[in-house]
Design an enzyme around this catalytic site. Structure first.
Site, PDB file in Angstrom:
ATOM      1  N   VAL A  17       0.837  -1.212   0.000  1.00  0.00           N
ATOM      2  CA  VAL A  17       0.000   0.000   0.000  1.00  0.00           C
ATOM      3  C   VAL A  17       0.868   1.256   0.000  1.00  0.00           C
ATOM      4  O   VAL A  17       0.633   2.199  -0.773  1.00  0.00           O
ATOM      5  CB  VAL A  17      -0.954   0.005   1.221  1.00  0.00           C
ATOM      6  CG1 VAL A  17      -1.821   1.251   1.206  1.00  0.00           C
ATOM      7  CG2 VAL A  17      -1.828  -1.251   1.222  1.00  0.00           C
ATOM      8  N   LYS A 108      -6.566  -1.967   9.928  1.00  0.00           N
ATOM      9  CA  LYS A 108      -7.828  -2.452  10.531  1.00  0.00           C
ATOM     10  C   LYS A 108      -7.615  -2.978  11.938  1.00  0.00           C
ATOM     11  O   LYS A 108      -8.461  -2.819  12.817  1.00  0.00           O
ATOM     12  CB  LYS A 108      -8.449  -3.541   9.655  1.00  0.00           C
ATOM     13  CG  LYS A 108      -7.619  -4.811   9.568  1.00  0.00           C
ATOM     14  CD  LYS A 108      -7.744  -5.488   8.237  1.00  0.00           C
ATOM     15  CE  LYS A 108      -6.387  -6.034   7.857  1.00  0.00           C
ATOM     16  NZ  LYS A 108      -6.186  -6.262   6.456  1.00  0.00           N
ATOM     17  N   GLU A 132     -10.327   5.157   5.967  1.00  0.00           N
ATOM     18  CA  GLU A 132     -11.141   4.554   4.904  1.00  0.00           C
ATOM     19  C   GLU A 132     -10.569   3.227   4.414  1.00  0.00           C
ATOM     20  O   GLU A 132     -11.300   2.268   4.157  1.00  0.00           O
ATOM     21  CB  GLU A 132     -11.246   5.541   3.720  1.00  0.00           C
ATOM     22  CG  GLU A 132     -12.041   5.044   2.548  1.00  0.00           C
ATOM     23  CD  GLU A 132     -13.502   4.776   2.915  1.00  0.00           C
ATOM     24  OE1 GLU A 132     -14.203   5.720   3.280  1.00  0.00           O
ATOM     25  OE2 GLU A 132     -13.926   3.591   2.825  1.00  0.00           O
ATOM     26  N   VAL A 135     -11.114  -0.901   5.761  1.00  0.00           N
ATOM     27  CA  VAL A 135     -12.125  -1.888   5.361  1.00  0.00           C
ATOM     28  C   VAL A 135     -12.401  -1.734   3.868  1.00  0.00           C
ATOM     29  O   VAL A 135     -12.676  -0.632   3.391  1.00  0.00           O
ATOM     30  CB  VAL A 135     -13.471  -1.696   6.101  1.00  0.00           C
ATOM     31  CG1 VAL A 135     -14.431  -2.831   5.760  1.00  0.00           C
ATOM     32  CG2 VAL A 135     -13.278  -1.601   7.606  1.00  0.00           C
ATOM     33  N   GLY A 137     -10.560  -1.970   1.112  1.00  0.00           N
ATOM     34  CA  GLY A 137      -9.577  -1.440   0.156  1.00  0.00           C
ATOM     35  C   GLY A 137     -10.099  -0.220  -0.573  1.00  0.00           C
ATOM     36  O   GLY A 137     -10.320   0.838   0.018  1.00  0.00           O
ATOM     37  N   GLU A 193      -1.359 -15.334   2.846  1.00  0.00           N
ATOM     38  CA  GLU A 193      -0.049 -15.329   3.505  1.00  0.00           C
ATOM     39  C   GLU A 193       0.426 -16.768   3.704  1.00  0.00           C
ATOM     40  O   GLU A 193      -0.382 -17.705   3.656  1.00  0.00           O
ATOM     41  CB  GLU A 193      -0.195 -14.714   4.904  1.00  0.00           C
ATOM     42  CG  GLU A 193      -0.948 -13.420   4.935  1.00  0.00           C
ATOM     43  CD  GLU A 193      -0.046 -12.231   5.133  1.00  0.00           C
ATOM     44  OE1 GLU A 193       1.087 -12.429   5.579  1.00  0.00           O
ATOM     45  OE2 GLU A 193      -0.490 -11.120   4.803  1.00  0.00           O
ATOM     46  N   ASP A 204      -9.344 -11.503  10.248  1.00  0.00           N
ATOM     47  CA  ASP A 204      -9.252 -10.266   9.451  1.00  0.00           C
ATOM     48  C   ASP A 204     -10.650  -9.691   9.202  1.00  0.00           C
ATOM     49  O   ASP A 204     -10.893  -8.498   9.427  1.00  0.00           O
ATOM     50  CB  ASP A 204      -8.558 -10.605   8.121  1.00  0.00           C
ATOM     51  CG  ASP A 204      -8.574  -9.465   7.134  1.00  0.00           C
ATOM     52  OD1 ASP A 204      -7.642  -8.650   7.154  1.00  0.00           O
ATOM     53  OD2 ASP A 204      -9.537  -9.380   6.325  1.00  0.00           O
ATOM     54  N   LYS A 208     -12.550  -6.059  10.501  1.00  0.00           N
ATOM     55  CA  LYS A 208     -13.244  -5.121   9.603  1.00  0.00           C
ATOM     56  C   LYS A 208     -14.710  -4.973  10.002  1.00  0.00           C
ATOM     57  O   LYS A 208     -15.254  -3.867  10.005  1.00  0.00           O
ATOM     58  CB  LYS A 208     -13.127  -5.608   8.161  1.00  0.00           C
ATOM     59  CG  LYS A 208     -11.693  -5.572   7.633  1.00  0.00           C
ATOM     60  CD  LYS A 208     -11.607  -6.316   6.314  1.00  0.00           C
ATOM     61  CE  LYS A 208     -10.211  -6.301   5.743  1.00  0.00           C
ATOM     62  NZ  LYS A 208     -10.073  -7.253   4.617  1.00  0.00           N
ATOM     63  N   GLY A 305      -5.106  -4.621  -2.698  1.00  0.00           N
ATOM     64  CA  GLY A 305      -4.218  -4.321  -3.821  1.00  0.00           C
ATOM     65  C   GLY A 305      -3.628  -2.936  -3.682  1.00  0.00           C
ATOM     66  O   GLY A 305      -4.188  -2.068  -3.011  1.00  0.00           O
TER      67      GLY A 305
HETATM   68  N1  LIG Z   1      -2.138  -5.043   0.956  1.00  0.00           N
HETATM   69  C1  LIG Z   1      -3.410  -4.688   0.744  1.00  0.00           C
HETATM   70  O1  LIG Z   1      -3.973  -4.914  -0.326  1.00  0.00           O
HETATM   71  C2  LIG Z   1      -4.168  -3.959   1.834  1.00  0.00           C
HETATM   72  C3  LIG Z   1      -5.535  -3.664   1.641  1.00  0.00           C
HETATM   73  C4  LIG Z   1      -6.233  -2.947   2.621  1.00  0.00           C
HETATM   74  C5  LIG Z   1      -5.573  -2.572   3.771  1.00  0.00           C
HETATM   75  N2  LIG Z   1      -4.264  -2.914   3.940  1.00  0.00           N
HETATM   76  C6  LIG Z   1      -3.609  -2.504   5.183  1.00  0.00           C
HETATM   77  O2  LIG Z   1      -2.526  -1.641   4.855  1.00  0.00           O
HETATM   78  C7  LIG Z   1      -1.476  -1.790   5.798  1.00  0.00           C
HETATM   79  C8  LIG Z   1      -0.184  -2.106   5.052  1.00  0.00           C
HETATM   80  O3  LIG Z   1      -0.331  -3.309   4.336  1.00  0.00           O
HETATM   81  P1  LIG Z   1       0.741  -3.737   3.211  1.00  0.00           P
HETATM   82  O4  LIG Z   1       0.132  -4.900   2.509  1.00  0.00           O
HETATM   83  O5  LIG Z   1       1.191  -2.559   2.440  1.00  0.00           O
HETATM   84  O6  LIG Z   1       1.939  -4.266   4.150  1.00  0.00           O
HETATM   85  P2  LIG Z   1       3.405  -4.652   3.688  1.00  0.00           P
HETATM   86  O7  LIG Z   1       3.476  -4.825   2.216  1.00  0.00           O
HETATM   87  O8  LIG Z   1       3.852  -5.762   4.552  1.00  0.00           O
HETATM   88  O9  LIG Z   1       4.257  -3.347   4.055  1.00  0.00           O
HETATM   89  C9  LIG Z   1       4.529  -2.964   5.361  1.00  0.00           C
HETATM   90  C10 LIG Z   1       5.524  -1.811   5.345  1.00  0.00           C
HETATM   91  O10 LIG Z   1       5.725  -1.386   6.674  1.00  0.00           O
HETATM   92  C11 LIG Z   1       7.104  -1.384   6.982  1.00  0.00           C
HETATM   93  N3  LIG Z   1       7.282  -1.813   8.358  1.00  0.00           N
HETATM   94  C12 LIG Z   1       6.894  -2.991   8.909  1.00  0.00           C
HETATM   95  N4  LIG Z   1       7.226  -3.019  10.216  1.00  0.00           N
HETATM   96  C13 LIG Z   1       7.825  -1.846  10.477  1.00  0.00           C
HETATM   97  C14 LIG Z   1       8.406  -1.284  11.625  1.00  0.00           C
HETATM   98  N5  LIG Z   1       8.427  -1.944  12.783  1.00  0.00           N
HETATM   99  N6  LIG Z   1       8.938  -0.047  11.545  1.00  0.00           N
HETATM  100  C15 LIG Z   1       8.919   0.615  10.364  1.00  0.00           C
HETATM  101  N7  LIG Z   1       8.396   0.132   9.228  1.00  0.00           N
HETATM  102  C16 LIG Z   1       7.854  -1.087   9.286  1.00  0.00           C
HETATM  103  C17 LIG Z   1       7.753  -2.350   6.036  1.00  0.00           C
HETATM  104  O11 LIG Z   1       9.102  -1.963   5.861  1.00  0.00           O
HETATM  105  P3  LIG Z   1      10.124  -2.742   4.887  1.00  0.00           P
HETATM  106  O12 LIG Z   1       9.625  -2.432   3.499  1.00  0.00           O
HETATM  107  O13 LIG Z   1      11.436  -2.169   5.168  1.00  0.00           O
HETATM  108  O14 LIG Z   1       9.994  -4.195   5.236  1.00  0.00           O
HETATM  109  C18 LIG Z   1       6.899  -2.166   4.782  1.00  0.00           C
HETATM  110  O15 LIG Z   1       7.391  -1.116   3.988  1.00  0.00           O
HETATM  111  C19 LIG Z   1      -1.950  -2.903   6.762  1.00  0.00           C
HETATM  112  O16 LIG Z   1      -2.574  -2.311   7.871  1.00  0.00           O
HETATM  113  C20 LIG Z   1      -2.971  -3.651   5.936  1.00  0.00           C
HETATM  114  O17 LIG Z   1      -3.938  -4.314   6.731  1.00  0.00           O
HETATM  115  C21 LIG Z   1      -3.553  -3.588   3.005  1.00  0.00           C
END
Ligand SMILES: NC(=O)c1ccc[n+]([C@@H]2O[C@H](COP(=O)([O-])OP(=O)(O)OC[C@H]3O[C@@H](n4cnc5c(N)ncnc54)[C@H](OP(=O)(O)O)[C@@H]3O)[C@@H](O)[C@H]2O)c1
Length: 440
Positions: A17, A108, A132, A135, A137, A193, A204, A208, A305
């Site tokens: 994200v 969330k 926003e 929940v 996306g 995962e 999850d 939400k 996404g």
């Molecule tokens: N992915 C989706 O489609 C989606 C959809 C809706 C909501 N969300 C929500 O969006 C959020 C992010 O999801 P994501 O999928 O983007 O996660 P992600 O790909 O795992 O990215 C997490 C990011 O946070 C950084 N990070 C993790 N732990 C950290 C720490 N202790 N200190 C500093 N930085 C840290 C990571 O750094 P590094 O890059 O250095 O590892 C990475 O850049 C979550 O709350 C998720 O529930 C995601």
């Protein structure tokens, strides 16, 4: 040096994200500043690993592994948190709000577990807090419950809010795959995962749903208030039999209001094949809200996404930045006055799932001999459960067993559970394979 009227953004997280949010903020074509009416600048990006190659490429000087570089920077007015998980993200959110920074988050888990505390902090510090993306996306459901649907008493929310489980169940329905095969495919495609527990056990979706129910019913729903049944007990046969009965099986999250209380639950359910939710396949999400004035409204789209989720985060950033651009007379955008922020304003109670009245689908494996059905029907009758249909399915001559599928008329969940405890110990019953609710 920042321009005097610049609105500075600190981004925490640069993964799926965060990468999308950074792209939008750094794209000179995105016209965010024009939409806000003041320059909006990405000033710092917090990551865990400062040495990783980044896609999109981010100017090196923006990256930091020290959260203080964002929390202590007076030029940062809005913190966008897209790290995820409870800690350290929640601590950063609280620190940001306490130091007078506005916050946008996609998290969330943090909002579901600590929403009221975060909102109180936002309120105390007169700053904005929006979520926003937490929940659905790219689907704008949170803002609609906060604003556009406020005129309604919300009768129910029914949705598919976990794309991973919807992908798995879609595969099982369309390819007759086993749960394990469909899960492996979801993992291979990056939808699930390595440890899929949060998705397949409904954790999850529970986070939400607790956010949606809290907003819709002006009441605090904790993740523990949500009844959860995972999807791992489903077998290919369930999809076949449900199809024969005219239903699809979907991973639903439901909050329904009745007599002053809301029953909130996450479980797979049978949905009529001609219902819109039955047609939501793959990684898509959809949420149907029934309001007292608007009737049924359906939100449908990409529930996850990079870019769909970035759309929600950047939309919140623009809204908060606009409030800042409006000057001191423009109030912060928060939901702090909402019931979710205070335990004292709850207007509805939480109904236990035992009190639910629903139709049910029960699949059993029984001894293939006369009189079995009568024994089961007697127990159901004793508990006040009326049978709608019974279908005898595939016999196994070697094991001398047969499958039967029973559907019921509306019945009380506690009675159904009690009757199944009695059915399970009948010597003619080999196994109660599955109990699913039917959402007509
Ligand atoms: N992915 C989706 O489609 C989606 C959809 C809706 C909501 N969300 C929500 O969006 C959020 C992010 O999801 P994501 O999928 O983007 O996660 P992600 O790909 O795992 O990215 C997490 C990011 O946070 C950084 N990070 C993790 N732990 C950290 C720490 N202790 N200190 C500093 N930085 C840290 C990571 O750094 P590094 O890059 O250095 O590892 C990475 O850049 C979550 O709350 C998720 O529930 C995601």
């Amino acid at each position: 040096m920042p321009e005097p009227d610049e609105i500075g953004i600190g981004l925490m997280g640069l993964g799926v994200v965060g990468g999308g949010v950074a792209s939008a903020l750094l794209d000179p074509e995105s016209a965010i500043s024009r939409k806000v009416g003041r320059p909006v600048t990405l000033r710092r990006v917090l990551v865990r690993d400062g040495s990783k190659e980044r896609n999109p490429a981010i100017p090196r000087e923006l990256l930091t592994t020290n959260p203080e570089d964002i929390l202590d920077d007076p030029g940062i007015h809005i913190v966008a948190e897209v790290i995820g998980g409870d800690q350290p993200a929640t601590r950063y959110l609280k620190d940001a709000l306490s130091s007078g920074k506005n916050v946008v988050t996609a998290n969330k888990e943090a909002v579901a577990k600590h929403g009221p505390e975060l909102m109180s902090l936002a309120h105390q510090n007169q700053v904005s807090l929006l979520f926003e993306a937490s929940v659905g996306g790219g689907i704008p459901i949170v803002g609609c419950l906060m604003n556009q649907l406020l005129a309604n008493d919300i009768r129910s929310i029914r949705g598919i809010i976990n794309g991973t489980t919807n992908f798995i169940l879609t595969r099982m329905a369309q390819d007759h795959s086993s749960f394990e095969q469909a899960l492996s495919e979801a993992q291979a495609r990056g939808y699930a995962e390595a440890d899929p527990t949060n998705d397949v056990d409904g954790i999850d979706a529970g986070y939400k749903l607790s956010i949606l129910a809290s907003l819709a019913y002006h009441c605090r729903f904790q993740p523990d208030d949500i009844y959860r049944q995972g999807i791992s007990s489903l077998e290919a046969n369930d999809f076949r039999y449900a199809g024969e009965l005219g239903y699809a099986i979907k991973p639903l999250a439901i909050a329904s209001y009745s007599h002053g209380a809301v029953c909130a639950r996450v479980h797979p359910a049978l949905v009529p094949l001609d219902h819109m939710l039955a047609k939501v396949d793959g990684a898509y999400n959809a949420v149907e809200v029934e309001g007292s004035l608007c009737g049924n409204v359906l939100f449908h789209g990409m529930g996850a996404g990079r870019f769909p989720t970035a759309s929600a985060v950047v939309g919140d950033l623009i809204e908060v930045a606009r409030a800042l651009a409006g000057g001191p007379s423009s109030p912060p955008v928060t939901f702090a006055q909402h019931g979710m922020a205070s335990d004292g304003t709850a207007t509805v109670g939480v109904a236990p799932v035992d009190d639910l009245t629903s139709k049910y689908y029960v699949r059993l494996t029984v001894a293939d001999r006369p009189g079995v059905l009568a024994q089961i029907a007697n127990i159901l009758g004793d508990e006040g459960i009326s049978i709608a249909s019974v279908i005898q399915k595939d016999s196994d001559p070697e094991q001398q067993t047969a499958g039967i599928v029973i559907t019921t008329h509306p019945a009380l969940e506690s009675s159904v559970q009690k009757s199944l405890r009695r059915v399970r110990v009948l010597d003619v019953v080999r196994e109660v394979n599955n109990l699913l609710r039917i959402e007509d």
